[in-house]
Each structure stands twice: as structure tokens, then as C-alpha cells.
Design a protein around this motif. Structure first.
Motif, PDB file in Angstrom:
ATOM      1  N   ALA A 146       0.826  -1.207   0.000  1.00 48.78           N
ATOM      2  CA  ALA A 146       0.000   0.000   0.000  1.00 48.78           C
ATOM      3  C   ALA A 146       0.863   1.261   0.000  1.00 48.78           C
ATOM      4  CB  ALA A 146      -0.930  -0.005   1.204  1.00 48.78           C
ATOM      5  N   ARG A 147       2.008   1.217   0.716  1.00 46.97           N
ATOM      6  CA  ARG A 147       2.928   2.365   0.719  1.00 46.97           C
ATOM      7  C   ARG A 147       3.511   2.592  -0.674  1.00 46.97           C
ATOM      8  NH1 ARG A 147       7.097   0.786   4.508  1.00 46.97           N
ATOM      9  NH2 ARG A 147       8.446   1.944   3.117  1.00 46.97           N
ATOM     10  N   ILE A 148       3.831   1.501  -1.378  1.00 43.52           N
ATOM     11  CA  ILE A 148       4.369   1.620  -2.736  1.00 43.52           C
ATOM     12  C   ILE A 148       3.297   2.183  -3.664  1.00 43.52           C
ATOM     13  CG2 ILE A 148       5.245   0.325  -4.725  1.00 43.52           C
ATOM     14  CD1 ILE A 148       6.510  -1.608  -2.669  1.00 43.52           C
ATOM     15  N   ARG A 149       2.078   1.687  -3.551  1.00 42.34           N
ATOM     16  CA  ARG A 149       0.981   2.151  -4.405  1.00 42.34           C
ATOM     17  C   ARG A 149       0.688   3.630  -4.165  1.00 42.34           C
ATOM     18  NH1 ARG A 149      -4.527   2.837  -4.207  1.00 42.34           N
ATOM     19  NH2 ARG A 149      -5.706   2.200  -6.058  1.00 42.34           N
ATOM     20  N   ALA A 150       0.870   4.099  -2.926  1.00 42.72           N
ATOM     21  CA  ALA A 150       0.569   5.484  -2.576  1.00 42.72           C
ATOM     22  C   ALA A 150       1.559   6.474  -3.194  1.00 42.72           C
ATOM     23  CB  ALA A 150       0.559   5.648  -1.060  1.00 42.72           C
ATOM     24  N   VAL A 151       2.698   5.999  -3.702  1.00 36.08           N
ATOM     25  CA  VAL A 151       3.656   6.899  -4.361  1.00 36.08           C
ATOM     26  C   VAL A 151       2.990   7.563  -5.563  1.00 36.08           C
ATOM     27  CG1 VAL A 151       5.814   6.968  -5.675  1.00 36.08           C
ATOM     28  CG2 VAL A 151       5.686   5.675  -3.555  1.00 36.08           C
ATOM     29  N   ARG A 152       2.255   6.794  -6.356  1.00 33.48           N
ATOM     30  CA  ARG A 152       1.464   7.353  -7.448  1.00 33.48           C
ATOM     31  C   ARG A 152       0.295   6.415  -7.723  1.00 33.48           C
ATOM     32  NH1 ARG A 152       1.863  11.588 -11.164  1.00 33.48           N
ATOM     33  NH2 ARG A 152       4.082  11.927 -10.807  1.00 33.48           N
ATOM     34  N   PRO A 153      -0.833   6.661  -7.028  1.00 33.54           N
ATOM     35  CA  PRO A 153      -2.006   5.809  -7.242  1.00 33.54           C
ATOM     36  C   PRO A 153      -2.540   5.963  -8.676  1.00 33.54           C
ATOM     37  CG  PRO A 153      -2.349   7.312  -5.397  1.00 33.54           C
ATOM     38  CD  PRO A 153      -1.057   7.670  -6.032  1.00 33.54           C
ATOM     39  N   PRO A 154      -3.239   4.961  -9.181  1.00 36.35           N
ATOM     40  CA  PRO A 154      -3.738   5.065 -10.554  1.00 36.35           C
ATOM     41  C   PRO A 154      -4.756   6.195 -10.693  1.00 36.35           C
ATOM     42  CG  PRO A 154      -4.592   3.100  -9.485  1.00 36.35           C
ATOM     43  CD  PRO A 154      -3.593   3.695  -8.561  1.00 36.35           C
ATOM     44  N   GLU A 155      -4.605   6.982 -11.751  1.00 38.00           N
ATOM     45  CA  GLU A 155      -5.537   8.085 -11.958  1.00 38.00           C
ATOM     46  C   GLU A 155      -6.635   7.636 -12.925  1.00 38.00           C
ATOM     47  OE1 GLU A 155      -5.666  10.222 -14.818  1.00 38.00           O
ATOM     48  OE2 GLU A 155      -4.165   9.167 -15.973  1.00 38.00           O
ATOM     49  N   PRO A 156      -7.835   8.215 -12.804  1.00 39.52           N
ATOM     50  CA  PRO A 156      -8.988   7.674 -13.530  1.00 39.52           C
ATOM     51  C   PRO A 156      -9.077   8.049 -15.008  1.00 39.52           C
ATOM     52  CG  PRO A 156      -9.667   9.502 -12.162  1.00 39.52           C
ATOM     53  CD  PRO A 156      -8.225   9.266 -11.870  1.00 39.52           C
ATOM     54  N   TYR A 157      -8.271   8.992 -15.495  1.00 40.28           N
ATOM     55  CA  TYR A 157      -8.427   9.443 -16.872  1.00 40.28           C
ATOM     56  C   TYR A 157      -7.610   8.610 -17.855  1.00 40.28           C
ATOM     57  CZ  TYR A 157     -10.841  13.237 -14.685  1.00 40.28           C
ATOM     58  OH  TYR A 157     -11.734  13.949 -13.942  1.00 40.28           O
ATOM     59  N   LYS A 158      -6.343   8.375 -17.567  1.00 40.53           N
ATOM     60  CA  LYS A 158      -5.523   7.551 -18.453  1.00 40.53           C
ATOM     61  C   LYS A 158      -5.150   6.217 -17.818  1.00 40.53           C
ATOM     62  CE  LYS A 158      -3.388  11.275 -21.059  1.00 40.53           C
ATOM     63  NZ  LYS A 158      -2.124  11.894 -21.465  1.00 40.53           N
ATOM     64  N   GLY A 159      -5.366   6.078 -16.526  1.00 36.34           N
ATOM     65  CA  GLY A 159      -5.051   4.834 -15.831  1.00 36.34           C
ATOM     66  C   GLY A 159      -3.593   4.707 -15.447  1.00 36.34           C
ATOM     67  N   LYS A 160      -2.827   5.794 -15.556  1.00 35.13           N
ATOM     68  CA  LYS A 160      -1.403   5.738 -15.234  1.00 35.13           C
ATOM     69  C   LYS A 160      -1.206   5.677 -13.727  1.00 35.13           C
ATOM     70  CE  LYS A 160       0.427   9.357 -17.011  1.00 35.13           C
ATOM     71  NZ  LYS A 160       1.156  10.421 -17.702  1.00 35.13           N
ATOM     72  N   GLY A 161      -0.135   5.008 -13.304  1.00 37.79           N
ATOM     73  CA  GLY A 161       0.197   4.937 -11.889  1.00 37.79           C
ATOM     74  C   GLY A 161       0.541   3.519 -11.480  1.00 37.79           C
ATOM     75  N   ILE A 162       0.553   3.306 -10.167  1.00 35.87           N
ATOM     76  CA  ILE A 162       0.868   1.978  -9.621  1.00 35.87           C
ATOM     77  C   ILE A 162      -0.429   1.357  -9.138  1.00 35.87           C
ATOM     78  CG2 ILE A 162       2.192   0.714  -7.898  1.00 35.87           C
ATOM     79  CD1 ILE A 162       4.093   3.114  -7.759  1.00 35.87           C
TER      80      ILE A 162
END
Length: 179
Positions: A146-162
């Protein structure tokens, strides 16, 4: 009475469980875990099986019955097989690598993000976009992921992130979708 709490916990070979009052210690081929359980539950061992029972019918005893059974079962599974959590990195230029024991994430910030593993946690990177967090304690593995995912959570427009492997990100329409 909790349906989960009623189920006995079978202990595999090569795993030993030591019960001392309310503290439970589990040793196995992958390591050793110990935890002190609440006073509302009673832990007993008969041969290769561990039972968790309520001491009384109070509300807190009922609440902690299933929880305590699940915690012990997770300890047994952790020292025998271990737990792992997969994360996927999606986005152009986003990547991960392991340097020593630390995980280095390049996520589009002005600097790389370093994540140090807690005791008993190992990082592995497959390719440059798949991160594997593994260890024997399910709680610490989940919190680290969860700490790793919080670095850049997935954003809803392009789906980029962890995102977690298999996680579905609900997508939104952008400006062009407003017609």
C-alpha cells in the motif's frame, strides 16, 4: 458464535506452534512469528490442530473470536508458504528497480523515490514494471504494498500509476466526453 472462529487450524509438518497464555509463537521453515491475542479468546492445541474459543458471550469476545483465528491461521501460512503481493506500474517512463535491498521508483517526479523494506520483507522487480513484495507477515506485506501504491495511485483518466495486479481502475471520460 463466529463461523470463521469455529473452524480448527491444521498445522502442517515442519511448523511448530507454542502457546503460552495469550501469546502464540509459530515457527516454520521461512521464519518465526509471535503475537499476543486478546484476553476474550482462549487458544488450545490438540495434536496438529489449534482451536480458538470465546471465553464468554460478550460482544467483544464475539468480535475478536474470528479475528484471532484468522490471525493465527495467517501466521501458520506465512511461516510455511509466505505471502506476496504484486504491483503493476503503468505509464510512459515509469519504472522500478531494486538497488541493494531498497526499491527505487521513477514515477515522473523530479527525483527517484526510495522505499526501504521493513524487517522480513523482500522486493523483486520483473522487467521494469512489475514489483513483487514478499514476506512471512501478511499485515506487513500488505502495508508495504500500500505504501508503494501510494507513491502514485492510478488516476482515472488515463489509468497511469501503480496498481495491484488484477485491480480494476474505473475510467472517466475526459473533456471530449462532455457532449
Amino acid at each position: 458464535m463466529s463461523r470463521i472462529g469455529k473452524r480448527p487450524i491444521s498445522i502442517p509438518s515442519k511448523v511448530t506452534v507454542a502457546i503460552d497464555g495469550q501469546s502464540v509463537t509459530v515457527k516454520g521453515p521461512k521464519g518465526e512469528l509471535s503475537r499476543t491475542l486478546p484476553d476474550e479468546v482462549k487458544i488450545s492445541q490438540e495434536g496438529e490442530t489449534v482451536f480458538v474459543n470465546q471465553r464468554d458471550e460478550s460482544r467483544t469476545a464475539r468480535q475478536r473470536h474470528g479475528l484471532s483465528r484468522t490471525l493465527i491461521a495467517n501466521m501458520v501460512e506465512g511461516v510455511s508458504q509466505g505471502f506476496q503481493r504484486r504491483l503493476e506500474i503503468i505509464g510512459v517512463g515509469y519504472r522500478a528497480q531494486v538497488q541493494g535491498q531498497n526499491l527505487t521508483l521513477n514515477m515522473g517526479y523530479s527525483h527517484p523515490v526510495q522505499i526501504e523494506p521493513p524487517n522480513g520483507i523482500q522486493f523483486a522487480v520483473e522487467g521494469t514494471t512489475n514489483v513483487l513484495v514478499s514476506g512471512i507477515d501478511k499485515e506487513i506485506v500488505g502495508n508495504t504494498a500500500a505504501r508503494i501504491r501510494a507513491v502514485r495511485p492510478p488516476e482515472p483518466y488515463k489509468g497511469k500509476g501503480i496498481r495491484y495486479a488484477g485491480e480494476v481502475v474505473k475510467r472517466k471520460a475526459g473533456k471530449a466526453g462532455k457532449k
